[in-house]
Design an enzyme around this catalytic site. Structure first.
Site, mmCIF file in Angstrom:
data_model
loop_
_atom_site.group_PDB
_atom_site.id
_atom_site.type_symbol
_atom_site.label_atom_id
_atom_site.label_comp_id
_atom_site.label_asym_id
_atom_site.label_seq_id
_atom_site.Cartn_x
_atom_site.Cartn_y
_atom_site.Cartn_z
ATOM 1 N N SER A 73 0.974 -1.089 -0.232
ATOM 2 C CA SER A 73 -0.036 -0.180 -0.270
ATOM 3 C C SER A 73 0.767 1.357 0.391
ATOM 4 C CB SER A 73 -1.156 0.252 1.427
ATOM 5 O OG SER A 73 -0.299 -0.523 2.328
ATOM 6 N N LYS B 1 -6.936 3.722 8.779
ATOM 7 C CA LYS B 1 -5.409 4.477 7.739
ATOM 8 C C LYS B 1 -5.856 6.186 8.302
ATOM 9 C CE LYS B 1 -3.303 1.038 5.148
ATOM 10 N NZ LYS B 1 -3.275 0.390 3.471
#
Length: 807
Positions: free
Chosen positions: A688, A731
């Site tokens: 990611s 996140k």
């Protein structure tokens, strides 16, 4: 025994035809015998009191047919008794008497003449029928021989008893003496007393004495066998075994005593399932045949105790008031709506379908978000018992299934042990830290949990120790974990996973106000009047003294402030105190976290990324620099293989698009590129960070700064696509905690916004991208000129087809 003075001559015994009658229970008095008797009944006491005025008076002694009759009459007495002389009468403090009586002659009860105050009756002397012949002499000699053998087998008898037997010449006296000392039922002795034919009496006494001799010999044999079988350390058991063996030989065995009878009664009352009941009764039968002091006896007894103490059919009723359950869950925990919704749904179905099996939930989230305490709250809301086991570090299958009983010190597994502790078969059962299970040569506990957590199997869970199926289908299992990856897929597949992300800033403040501050004030001996916290102080503790997904460290900071105030109160400063933001440095020291995003990204080559960790989400900085060299790529920061490959892919894509970004195509021929991810002591991996590395490289090579309020996440491909990633909620919460204003996410992650609290969505600008060029447009302060400004919509305006903004 065998205490017989000279028998008075029948001709010398004179008494009237009417005598006072003393009924006796469980005994027979023979002529010539001297025996003690206790007197306590009202009529008997009246008789004895009357005798005080007439010492040495003769009375009639008759045995009762039924010893339970307190006021016997003519029909209740044996017809033949003995005339007796009272040798001594002792009065006790209780008013009762002890009499010593000497039997004189046989008498027959003819007629009762008086009922009160005591019995009197007409009696008739019975004369013995004596026949002196060879047969009677032989019977008498045989009786003496057997009597002496009995005396030898009974060491409790005096040695002089044998000589006494030899000294008796009169056959009737001999028969009466032996009969008086026989261990025989009262009925048999009464028949001997009624037998006036001396030869027949000798024959009957000889028959009873021979039986007693056989019993004594058998006892001696049994005694020898038992001593051989049993060790020196079990001599205490010998007496019990002797008694049991003798009773079995006599056919008088009444089974084991109280303890085992109590177990049988418990089995009958335990309402066990059929299989468990059969096993329990089988083990009880084994127990009755075992030696009490043996090791196997203890093992079987302990096993039976476990069987009987398990809650096979004991359930606690569920609270069916859905509103009340909602209220309790809201009182105990702020937020966590997904979990609360699932519990209310289960209760609603349970209300409609009574036999609904308990759910098997797995709460996955960072530390400190309230997973364990949520289990207690669910139990309180449903009105169930709560039990918990910690699986962290457990690496032995026996911890779940128990040990087999063949092992010394074997016990059931934790599942059965905790159910016994709960006392019901439907508790809320928490399996804490299920992601930290281990396994070694002793077995895999996660494999043992497969049966426990499978609704299609756990209705007949078999523990190695109990070995009887136990129904776990009513138990509500709640597992907790920090990360899902270590949980074996078959085990994870059996649980309904509920993700619990970190709390927002507002949620933390509400939790501190509603739960943490009252708890810490109470635990430190303070009162709400002595200490208060203003809102700015709580906000600063959340922002600059803690940086976590949960509230565990926030609670520690609040506790530190309470301790500081407690010291002042203990010193005598009792005035109320309000902890303000200016006081935090005094109590907590200097601020521990500051925003370094603007400083980190004030030069080209630095980009802010978003990462998922077991502790929740976090931000990470990716730094890129270049130097004279030969076109090498250096990667540092303890990166994993996947993350290194993302860096290679990012560099390759930049080289392929160099003209479009106004970067010289030969930029790598005489330069080396170095990409570094700070916090080098922490391992990092995953795809990611691809868009962040790509943005850092373009920023470095074009000399354009990355916006300091932007953070991003997404996987990249060599075709320039941005792929979907996981952990979006964690996140985004991390970005919000760090003060980020714009978050760049893959386009396919747009549905994940539904899980993010509305207050967070409203405070951030979300940019969804499908291509890597769109990332640059949203992240760089001055995107390369060749990129179309219509590709990205930021904050206001309509989004382009591939890009969207939440605002």
């Amino acid at each position: 025994m065998f205490d017989a003075p000279d028998k008075p001559s029948e001709a010398d015994v004179q008494f009237p035809d009417e005598l006072p009658v003393l009924p006796i229970r469980n005994a027979v008095l023979f002529p010539g015998a001297v025996a003690p008797f206790d007197v306590g009944r009202e009529k008997s006491l009246a008789l004895v009191e009357d005798l005080d005025a007439q010492p040495s008076q003769v009375i009639a002694i008759f045995a009762q047919r039924d010893p339970s009759v307190d006021d016997p009459g003519f029909e209740d007495l044996h017809p033949v008794g003995a005339a007796a002389r009272v040798l001594k009468a002792l009065k006790h403090s209780s008013g009762n008497y002890s009499l010593i009586l000497q039997g004189l002659v046989r008498i027959r009860l003819d007629q009762v003449t008086q009922q009160a105050p005591y019995l009197r009756a007409k009696v008739r002397r019975l004369e013995e029928i004596k026949v002196e012949d060879v047969e009677s002499d032989a019977l008498a000699m045989s009786l003496k021989d057997i009597a002496k053998q009995v005396i030898q087998l009974m060491p409790e008898l005096p040695r002089e008893a044998g000589a006494l037997i030899d000294s008796i010449q009169e056959q009737g006296h001999l028969a009466d003496l032996v009969a008086a000392n026989l261990d025989a039922p009262v009925e048999d002795k009464a028949q001997l007393l009624e037998t006036v034919d001396v030869k027949e009496r000798l024959r009957r006494v000889l028959r009873l004495l021979s039986r007693q001799l056989e019993i004594l010999r058998m006892r001696e044999k049994i005694n020898s066998q038992i001593k051989e079988e049993m060790g020196k350390n079990q001599r205490e058991y010998v007496l019990r075994q002797q008694m049991k063996a003798i009773k079995e030989e006599l056919g008088e065995d009444d089974g084991d005593s109280g303890d085992l009878d109590g177990l049988e009664e418990r089995i009958s009352k335990a309402n066990l399932p059929t299989e468990a009941n059969d096993v329990a009764r089988k083990q009880l039968r084994r127990l009755r045949s075992m030696q009490v002091g043996s090791a196997e006896y203890t093992v079987v007894r302990t096993y039976l105790d476990w069987i009987l103490e398990l809650p096979w059919s004991i359930s606690s009723p569920d609270v069916m008031d859905i509103a009340a359950v909602r209220q309790i869950l809201d009182e105990d925990h702020y937020g966590l709506e997904k979990v609360k919704k699932r519990i209310v749904e289960y209760l609603a179905v349970r209300k409609l379908k009574q036999d609904k099996k308990g759910p098997i939930l797995c709460l996955i989230g960072p530390p400190g978000v309230g997973k364990t305490s949520l289990g207690r709250s669910i139990a309180r809301a449903l009105g169930r018992k709560f039990v918990r086991i910690s699986l962290g570090g457990v690496h032995d299958e026996a911890a779940i299934r128990g040990h087999r009983r063949t092992y010394v010190g074997a016990l059931p597994g934790q599942i059965i042990q905790q159910l016994k502790k709960a006392g019901t078969n439907n508790p809320v059962f928490m399996l804490d830290e299920v992601d930290k299970l281990g396994h070694d040569f002793r077995g895999d506990p996660s494999a043992a949990l497969l049966e426990v957590l499978d609704p299609e199997q756990n209705f007949s869970f078999s523990d190695h120790y109990i070995e009887v199926p136990f129904d776990l289908s009513s138990v509500m299992f709640i597992a907790t974990a920090n990360i899902p990856d270590p949980i074996p897929p078959p085990l994870r597949d059996r649980m309904e996973v509920l993700d619990i992300a970190g709390y927002t800033r507002r949620e933390k403040a509400a939790i501190a106000r509603g739960h943490l501050i009252p708890k810490q004030v109470r635990e430190h001996g303070l009162t709400p009047a002595q200490i208060t916290f203003d809102d700015k102080a709580v906000d600063d503790m959340i922002d600059i003294y803690t940086r976590e997904a949960g509230v565990r460290n926030l609670e520690r900071q609040l506790a530190t402030c309470c301790r500081g105030v407690a010291v002042k109160v203990a010193e005598g400063h009792t005035e109320p105190r309000t902890v303000a933001d200016a006081d935090l440095a005094e109590y907590l020291g200097p601020a521990r976290f500051t925003s370094e995003i603007a400083e980190r990204t004030e030069e080209p080559g630095v980009a802010t990324g978003l990462a998922w960790t077991a502790l929740g989400g976090d931000i990470l900085f990716i730094e890129a620099t270049r130097m004279h060299g030969a076109g090498k790529l250096a990667l540092t920061g303890q990166l994993g293989d996947v993350m290194k490959e993302s860096a290679q892919a990012a560099l390759s894509f930049v080289r392929s698009r160099a003209p479009a970004y106004k970067i010289p195509e030969d930029f790598l021929e005489k330069q080396d590129i170095h990409i570094h991810v700070p916090s080098g002591g922490i391992p990092k991996d995953g795809p990611s960070a691809g868009v962040t590395m790509f943005t850092a490289l373009v920023s470095l090579l074009t000399g354009t700064n990355v916006r300091h309020d932007v953070a991003m996440t997404g996987e990249i491909t060599l075709r320039g696509r941005v792929l979907q990633v996981g952990g979006v909620k964690e996140k985004v919460l991390a970005a919000h905690r760090a003060g980020i204003k714009r978050v760049i996410l893959p386009e396919r992650n747009k549905p994940d916004l539904d899980e993010i609290p509305a207050e967070i969505r409203d405070s951030l600008d979300f940019v969804f991208v499908g291509k890597m060029d769109q990332v640059l447009e949203a992240a760089l302060e001055n995107p390369p000129g060749s990129l179309s400004s219509n590709d990205v919509t930021v904050e206001s305006g309509k989004p382009a087809p591939a890009v969207a903004s939440s605002n």
